[in-house]
Write a protein that holds these residues in place. Structure first.
Motif, PDB file in Angstrom:
ATOM      1  N   GLY A 150       0.831  -1.210   0.000  1.00 28.40           N
ATOM      2  CA  GLY A 150       0.000   0.000   0.000  1.00 28.40           C
ATOM      3  C   GLY A 150       0.861   1.253   0.000  1.00 28.40           C
ATOM      4  O   GLY A 150       2.030   1.233  -0.396  1.00 28.40           O
ATOM      5  N   GLY A 151       0.261   2.361   0.457  1.00 26.23           N
ATOM      6  CA  GLY A 151       0.931   3.661   0.392  1.00 26.23           C
ATOM      7  C   GLY A 151       2.294   3.682   1.069  1.00 26.23           C
ATOM      8  O   GLY A 151       3.280   4.141   0.474  1.00 26.23           O
ATOM      9  N   ALA A 152       2.364   3.192   2.303  1.00 23.50           N
ATOM     10  CA  ALA A 152       3.628   3.257   3.045  1.00 23.50           C
ATOM     11  C   ALA A 152       4.677   2.362   2.386  1.00 23.50           C
ATOM     12  O   ALA A 152       5.853   2.734   2.279  1.00 23.50           O
TER      13      ALA A 152
ATOM     14  N   ASP B 279       1.652  -8.942  -0.799  1.00 30.42           N
ATOM     15  CA  ASP B 279       0.434  -8.256  -0.353  1.00 30.42           C
ATOM     16  C   ASP B 279      -0.731  -9.214  -0.551  1.00 30.42           C
ATOM     17  O   ASP B 279      -0.748  -9.988  -1.512  1.00 30.42           O
ATOM     18  N   ILE B 280      -1.681  -9.126   0.343  1.00 29.41           N
ATOM     19  CA  ILE B 280      -2.872  -9.969   0.260  1.00 29.41           C
ATOM     20  C   ILE B 280      -3.593  -9.717  -1.071  1.00 29.41           C
ATOM     21  O   ILE B 280      -4.212 -10.604  -1.636  1.00 29.41           O
TER      22      ILE B 280
ATOM     23  N   LYS C 251      -1.918  -5.307  -6.288  1.00 29.43           N
ATOM     24  CA  LYS C 251      -1.201  -4.152  -5.734  1.00 29.43           C
ATOM     25  C   LYS C 251       0.296  -4.404  -5.727  1.00 29.43           C
ATOM     26  O   LYS C 251       1.090  -3.546  -6.096  1.00 29.43           O
TER      27      LYS C 251
ATOM     28  N   THR D 238       1.950  -3.181   6.733  1.00 32.76           N
ATOM     29  CA  THR D 238       0.488  -3.296   6.813  1.00 32.76           C
ATOM     30  C   THR D 238       0.069  -2.788   8.194  1.00 32.76           C
ATOM     31  O   THR D 238       0.915  -2.529   9.041  1.00 32.76           O
ATOM     32  N   ALA D 239      -1.253  -2.684   8.390  1.00 27.93           N
ATOM     33  CA  ALA D 239      -1.737  -2.250   9.715  1.00 27.93           C
ATOM     34  C   ALA D 239      -1.951  -3.451  10.636  1.00 27.93           C
ATOM     35  O   ALA D 239      -2.410  -3.295  11.767  1.00 27.93           O
TER      36      ALA D 239
ATOM     37  N   LEU E 180       6.357  -0.757  10.678  1.00 26.41           N
ATOM     38  CA  LEU E 180       6.023   0.671  10.494  1.00 26.41           C
ATOM     39  C   LEU E 180       5.032   1.166  11.552  1.00 26.41           C
ATOM     40  O   LEU E 180       4.886   2.362  11.767  1.00 26.41           O
TER      41      LEU E 180
ATOM     42  N   GLY F 202       7.864   2.053  14.147  1.00 29.49           N
ATOM     43  CA  GLY F 202       7.863   3.108  13.127  1.00 29.49           C
ATOM     44  C   GLY F 202       8.002   4.532  13.652  1.00 29.49           C
ATOM     45  O   GLY F 202       7.853   5.484  12.880  1.00 29.49           O
TER      46      GLY F 202
HETATM   47  P1  NAP Z   1      -2.472   0.705   3.166  1.00 29.98           P
HETATM   48  O1  NAP Z   1      -2.332   1.644   2.021  1.00 29.98           O
HETATM   49  O2  NAP Z   1      -3.823   0.229   3.577  1.00 29.98           O
HETATM   50  O3  NAP Z   1      -1.529  -0.557   2.835  1.00 29.98           O
HETATM   51  C1  NAP Z   1      -1.528  -1.763   3.568  1.00 29.98           C
HETATM   52  C2  NAP Z   1      -1.489  -2.899   2.571  1.00 29.98           C
HETATM   53  O4  NAP Z   1      -1.333  -4.134   3.265  1.00 29.98           O
HETATM   54  C3  NAP Z   1      -2.786  -3.000   1.760  1.00 29.98           C
HETATM   55  O5  NAP Z   1      -2.477  -3.219   0.426  1.00 29.98           O
HETATM   56  C4  NAP Z   1      -3.466  -4.201   2.412  1.00 29.98           C
HETATM   57  O6  NAP Z   1      -4.341  -4.863   1.525  1.00 29.98           O
HETATM   58  C5  NAP Z   1      -2.276  -5.060   2.729  1.00 29.98           C
HETATM   59  N1  NAP Z   1      -2.586  -6.103   3.706  1.00 29.98           N
HETATM   60  C6  NAP Z   1      -3.552  -6.129   4.656  1.00 29.98           C
HETATM   61  N2  NAP Z   1      -3.489  -7.290   5.334  1.00 29.98           N
HETATM   62  C7  NAP Z   1      -2.471  -8.006   4.816  1.00 29.98           C
HETATM   63  C8  NAP Z   1      -1.929  -9.283   5.091  1.00 29.98           C
HETATM   64  N3  NAP Z   1      -2.430 -10.076   6.053  1.00 29.98           N
HETATM   65  N4  NAP Z   1      -0.874  -9.712   4.358  1.00 29.98           N
HETATM   66  C9  NAP Z   1      -0.376  -8.944   3.379  1.00 29.98           C
HETATM   67  N5  NAP Z   1      -0.862  -7.724   3.059  1.00 29.98           N
HETATM   68  C10 NAP Z   1      -1.890  -7.256   3.774  1.00 29.98           C
HETATM   69  O7  NAP Z   1      -1.845   1.341   4.482  1.00 29.98           O
HETATM   70  P2  NAP Z   1      -0.543   2.282   4.576  1.00 29.98           P
HETATM   71  O8  NAP Z   1      -0.957   3.693   4.526  1.00 29.98           O
HETATM   72  O9  NAP Z   1       0.446   1.771   3.594  1.00 29.98           O
HETATM   73  O10 NAP Z   1      -0.072   1.976   6.066  1.00 29.98           O
HETATM   74  C11 NAP Z   1       0.436   0.703   6.444  1.00 29.98           C
HETATM   75  C12 NAP Z   1       0.947   0.771   7.883  1.00 29.98           C
HETATM   76  O11 NAP Z   1       2.054   1.659   7.959  1.00 29.98           O
HETATM   77  C13 NAP Z   1      -0.093   1.327   8.861  1.00 29.98           C
HETATM   78  O12 NAP Z   1       0.000   0.600  10.072  1.00 29.98           O
HETATM   79  C14 NAP Z   1       0.336   2.753   9.063  1.00 29.98           C
HETATM   80  O13 NAP Z   1      -0.044   3.254  10.335  1.00 29.98           O
HETATM   81  C15 NAP Z   1       1.857   2.612   8.980  1.00 29.98           C
HETATM   82  N6  NAP Z   1       2.532   3.862   8.599  1.00 29.98           N
HETATM   83  C16 NAP Z   1       3.519   4.302   9.430  1.00 29.98           C
HETATM   84  C17 NAP Z   1       4.203   5.469   9.104  1.00 29.98           C
HETATM   85  C18 NAP Z   1       5.287   5.951  10.021  1.00 29.98           C
HETATM   86  O14 NAP Z   1       5.721   7.100   9.871  1.00 29.98           O
HETATM   87  N7  NAP Z   1       5.756   5.124  10.917  1.00 29.98           N
HETATM   88  C19 NAP Z   1       3.882   6.170   7.925  1.00 29.98           C
HETATM   89  C20 NAP Z   1       2.876   5.683   7.100  1.00 29.98           C
HETATM   90  C21 NAP Z   1       2.204   4.510   7.462  1.00 29.98           C
HETATM   91  P3  NAP Z   1      -5.910  -4.487   1.588  1.00 29.98           P
HETATM   92  O15 NAP Z   1      -6.018  -3.033   1.205  1.00 29.98           O
HETATM   93  O16 NAP Z   1      -6.523  -5.421   0.623  1.00 29.98           O
HETATM   94  O17 NAP Z   1      -6.336  -4.724   3.027  1.00 29.98           O
END
Ligand code: NAP
Length: 290
Positions: free
Chosen positions: A140-142, A162-163, A167, A205-206, A231, A254
């Motif tokens: 995803g985004g991160a 990724d699930i 993506k 992932t979250a 993260l 993170g």
């Molecule tokens: P996101 O865009 O929703 O990306 C997460 C990805 O992981 C999605 O593609 C999701 O698929 C996939 N996923 C979910 N469950 C999974 C699994 N069991 N196995 C494999 N892939 C799976 O979220 P994001 O914005 O990238 O954020 C991800 C994490 O990083 C969050 O916890 C966020 O808080 C953290 N983050 C931290 C920082 C920092 O500064 N530390 C900055 C940004 C983000 P689906 O969409 O199909 O569920």
């Protein structure tokens, strides 16, 4: 006289803030307010929690409202792009923006998430990705931000799972097109990440934020030569980090990434070196209250 001086000060005060929905739990205000105050910059940092139907109006009002910069958080990192006049090359490649700078009525978008991650990795964790083997969960985004910046540092191999296979496929394709010195593999399952032979494992992932979230990797795959970077920073130690520590791996949450991306945003807005110690302290205090 005093009233005029006060009005001048107020008029000259620059406004910055974080845009998201929700945004009220963001730690960015603490970090940036502390930095503005330490450097005696006449600026305030607000929370802009805007519903999706308010986004366009808000983005078009920035210059008029004396807003000089924004951090962008969920769910707007991609959605703000149509409102920007310019994108940095990094933000263009990542296709997401976490920082907006407003100057002379023009809006420029940047992505400091990947830069923040890499800075933390290199400066604090002393991990140089060059020639390393890296496994990433999530596309995803991160993950996009992190994998682009890691690729700039020329690792040997990056494997992504990724699930949502599409993506991961899309991200791998983009990385392959732009970085010729690294190998990229799409993993069809967690096992396909081959964590046993990796130097760095990243959870992008979250999964792990909630107490009853599953552990995504097998216990046997974790090992002493591994750095595990989650993260997530709330909780400060996810199940993954806890188990990895028990298995003798180095671990990081993170929070360092959050700190360094904030420092990079601050420097883009102010052209002054970020007071990192003060920002770190503000974050550490803030995270205790979450
Ligand atoms: P996101 O865009 O929703 O990306 C997460 C990805 O992981 C999605 O593609 C999701 O698929 C996939 N996923 C979910 N469950 C999974 C699994 N069991 N196995 C494999 N892939 C799976 O979220 P994001 O914005 O990238 O954020 C991800 C994490 O990083 C969050 O916890 C966020 O808080 C953290 N983050 C931290 C920082 C920092 O500064 N530390 C900055 C940004 C983000 P689906 O969409 O199909 O569920």
């Amino acid at each position: 006289m005093i009233t005029t001086a006060l009005m001048d000060k107020r008029f000259l005060r620059r406004i910055y803030g974080v845009l998201g929905y929700p945004a009220r739990h963001s730690l960015s205000p603490l970090m940036h307010k502390a930095a503005f105050s330490a450097l005696k910059i006449n600026a305030e940092y607000k929370i802009f929690e805007k519903k999706p139907d308010e986004l366009a109006g808000f983005m078009r009002s920035l210059a008029k409202e004396r807003i000089f910069g924004l951090n962008i958080t969920i769910p707007y990192k991609e959605k703000v792009i149509p409102f920007l006049d310019k994108l940095s090359p990094g933000a263009r490649l990542i296709a997401a923006v976490n920082t907006v700078k407003v100057s002379q009525n023009k809006l420029e978008g940047f992505n400091t998430d990947g830069e923040g991650f890499l800075e933390h990795l290199k400066k604090d964790l002393k991990f140089n990705p060059k020639d390393k083997t890296i496994s990433i969960i999530g596309a995803g985004g991160a993950s996009k931000a992190v994998s682009v910046y890691l690729s700039k540092a020329r690792p040997k191999l990056i494997t992504i799972y990724d699930i949502d296979k599409n993506k991961a496929l899309d991200l791998i394709g983009r990385l392959k097109d732009n970085f010729k010195n690294t190998g990229f593999i799409l993993a069809g399952s967690i096992e396909g990440l081959d964590i046993k032979n990796s130097d760095l494992l990243i959870n992008a992932t979250a999964i792990g934020m909630k107490e009853d979230d599953p552990l995504m990797v097998s216990e046997e795959s974790l090992h002493k030569r591994l750095l595990v970077y989650d993260l997530i920073y709330n909780p400060s130690e996810t199940k993954l980090l806890n188990l990895a520590k028990l298995k003798g791996a180095r671990v990081s949450n993170g929070l360092g990434m959050l700190l360094y991306q904030g420092c990079a945003s601050f420097e883009l807005w102010t052209a002054k070196p970020a007071p990192i110690k003060i920002m770190r302290q503000a974050l550490n205090e803030g995270v205790k209250k979450l």
